[in-house]
Design a protein around this motif. Sequence first.
Motif, PDB file in Angstrom:
ATOM      1  N   ILE A 164       0.848  -1.198   0.000  1.00 16.83           N
ATOM      2  CA  ILE A 164       0.000   0.000   0.000  1.00 16.83           C
ATOM      3  C   ILE A 164       0.878   1.241   0.000  1.00 16.83           C
ATOM      4  CG2 ILE A 164      -1.656   1.327   1.380  1.00 16.83           C
ATOM      5  CD1 ILE A 164      -2.870  -1.443   2.196  1.00 16.83           C
ATOM      6  N   LEU A 165       1.895   1.246   0.843  1.00 19.89           N
ATOM      7  CA  LEU A 165       2.817   2.392   0.887  1.00 19.89           C
ATOM      8  C   LEU A 165       3.557   2.555  -0.438  1.00 19.89           C
ATOM      9  CD1 LEU A 165       4.267   1.985   4.496  1.00 19.89           C
ATOM     10  CD2 LEU A 165       2.608   3.681   3.691  1.00 19.89           C
ATOM     11  N   LEU A 166       3.987   1.442  -1.019  1.00 20.02           N
ATOM     12  CA  LEU A 166       4.678   1.485  -2.308  1.00 20.02           C
ATOM     13  C   LEU A 166       3.768   2.089  -3.377  1.00 20.02           C
ATOM     14  CD1 LEU A 166       7.269   0.590  -3.856  1.00 20.02           C
ATOM     15  CD2 LEU A 166       6.051  -1.536  -4.375  1.00 20.02           C
ATOM     16  N   GLN A 167       2.516   1.679  -3.410  1.00 18.28           N
ATOM     17  CA  GLN A 167       1.586   2.200  -4.402  1.00 18.28           C
ATOM     18  C   GLN A 167       1.251   3.665  -4.152  1.00 18.28           C
ATOM     19  OE1 GLN A 167      -1.578  -0.252  -5.870  1.00 18.28           O
ATOM     20  NE2 GLN A 167      -0.620  -2.061  -4.968  1.00 18.28           N
ATOM     21  N   LEU A 168       1.225   4.071  -2.898  1.00 15.26           N
ATOM     22  CA  LEU A 168       0.969   5.480  -2.590  1.00 15.26           C
ATOM     23  C   LEU A 168       2.072   6.387  -3.125  1.00 15.26           C
ATOM     24  CD1 LEU A 168      -0.434   5.258   1.043  1.00 15.26           C
ATOM     25  CD2 LEU A 168      -1.670   5.964  -1.018  1.00 15.26           C
ATOM     26  N   VAL A 169       3.253   5.823  -3.334  1.00 14.29           N
ATOM     27  CA  VAL A 169       4.370   6.579  -3.901  1.00 14.29           C
ATOM     28  C   VAL A 169       4.447   6.410  -5.420  1.00 14.29           C
ATOM     29  CG1 VAL A 169       6.892   6.800  -3.937  1.00 14.29           C
ATOM     30  CG2 VAL A 169       5.708   6.479  -1.762  1.00 14.29           C
ATOM     31  N   LEU A 170       4.430   5.165  -5.889  1.00 16.60           N
ATOM     32  CA  LEU A 170       4.666   4.900  -7.311  1.00 16.60           C
ATOM     33  C   LEU A 170       3.507   5.292  -8.228  1.00 16.60           C
ATOM     34  CD1 LEU A 170       6.536   1.465  -7.276  1.00 16.60           C
ATOM     35  CD2 LEU A 170       7.478   3.767  -7.480  1.00 16.60           C
ATOM     36  N   VAL A 171       2.280   5.015  -7.839  1.00 14.28           N
ATOM     37  CA  VAL A 171       1.148   5.298  -8.722  1.00 14.28           C
ATOM     38  C   VAL A 171       0.997   6.799  -8.986  1.00 14.28           C
ATOM     39  CG1 VAL A 171      -1.362   5.120  -9.008  1.00 14.28           C
ATOM     40  CG2 VAL A 171      -0.056   3.136  -8.235  1.00 14.28           C
ATOM     41  N   PRO A 172       1.048   7.669  -7.966  1.00 19.07           N
ATOM     42  CA  PRO A 172       0.955   9.099  -8.278  1.00 19.07           C
ATOM     43  C   PRO A 172       2.077   9.583  -9.202  1.00 19.07           C
ATOM     44  CG  PRO A 172       0.516   8.760  -5.967  1.00 19.07           C
ATOM     45  CD  PRO A 172       0.991   7.443  -6.516  1.00 19.07           C
ATOM     46  N   LEU A 173       3.284   9.055  -9.016  1.00 23.16           N
ATOM     47  CA  LEU A 173       4.387   9.433  -9.901  1.00 23.16           C
ATOM     48  C   LEU A 173       4.127   8.976 -11.331  1.00 23.16           C
ATOM     49  CD1 LEU A 173       7.473   8.653  -7.616  1.00 23.16           C
ATOM     50  CD2 LEU A 173       6.611  10.902  -8.289  1.00 23.16           C
ATOM     51  N   ALA A 174       3.650   7.753 -11.490  1.00 18.88           N
ATOM     52  CA  ALA A 174       3.373   7.219 -12.823  1.00 18.88           C
ATOM     53  C   ALA A 174       2.225   7.975 -13.487  1.00 18.88           C
ATOM     54  CB  ALA A 174       3.051   5.726 -12.733  1.00 18.88           C
ATOM     55  N   VAL A 175       1.181   8.301 -12.738  1.00 18.87           N
ATOM     56  CA  VAL A 175       0.061   9.070 -13.290  1.00 18.87           C
ATOM     57  C   VAL A 175       0.526  10.464 -13.704  1.00 18.87           C
ATOM     58  CG1 VAL A 175      -2.159  10.166 -12.738  1.00 18.87           C
ATOM     59  CG2 VAL A 175      -1.753   7.779 -12.121  1.00 18.87           C
ATOM     60  N   PHE A 176       1.329  11.092 -12.853  1.00 18.46           N
ATOM     61  CA  PHE A 176       1.849  12.426 -13.187  1.00 18.46           C
ATOM     62  C   PHE A 176       2.663  12.361 -14.464  1.00 18.46           C
ATOM     63  CE2 PHE A 176       5.179  15.639 -13.091  1.00 18.46           C
ATOM     64  CZ  PHE A 176       4.411  16.794 -12.929  1.00 18.46           C
ATOM     65  N   TYR A 177       3.520  11.372 -14.570  1.00 25.36           N
ATOM     66  CA  TYR A 177       4.350  11.226 -15.776  1.00 25.36           C
ATOM     67  C   TYR A 177       3.482  10.997 -17.001  1.00 25.36           C
ATOM     68  CZ  TYR A 177       7.474   9.272 -19.239  1.00 25.36           C
ATOM     69  OH  TYR A 177       8.135   9.034 -20.410  1.00 25.36           O
TER      70      TYR A 177
END
Length: 182
Positions: A164-177
């Motif tokens: 959950i913590l990993l997704q809270l970091v990676l998904v917003p970055l991927a969506v922003f990109y």
Amino acid sequence: MTNILVAKPRVSLKKQSVMALIGAGAAVLLPQLFHAIGVLSGTGAALGAAFLPMYLPVVLVGLLAGPLAGAAAGLIAPLASFAISGMPTAAVLPVIAAEVFACGLFAGLFRNVKMPVALKVLAVLCLAKVCRAAATLLLVYVVGSEAVAISSIWMSAVQSLPGILLQLVLVPLAVFYAENRK
């Protein structure tokens, strides 16, 4: 009253289909990588349960392409993974399928909601855990399955905190990109 929806460009059905298939493929391959690392490190399947590698691409597809693509990726991924590798096991396949399907569907439903992506991800993962709990209770009390334990509901929630913590970091970055790459 302020508008809670954001106008995002409509994604064509063709693009949704392609994204769903790519997301489902990634959701099959990523767990294999985590399980291989688990075998090499001696932790076995625990890394997959902790880091939720199948959920990451499915949530991403939902947030980028919408509920149809997210739900399709979420349904295809666990079924394809089971057919190819036998994981998740047959006993928990319905529970995992319900949870991953919910991840994709809810992520897609949150696509146009005006809120930070990290909060969308947190809401999606919480709703998916509720769906997992419902699927577990259904299997135990309605179907009479003894292969799934009620205690797995709480264990799954606690065990998946790193993911959950990993997704809270990676998904917003991927969506922003993805949304700002032009």
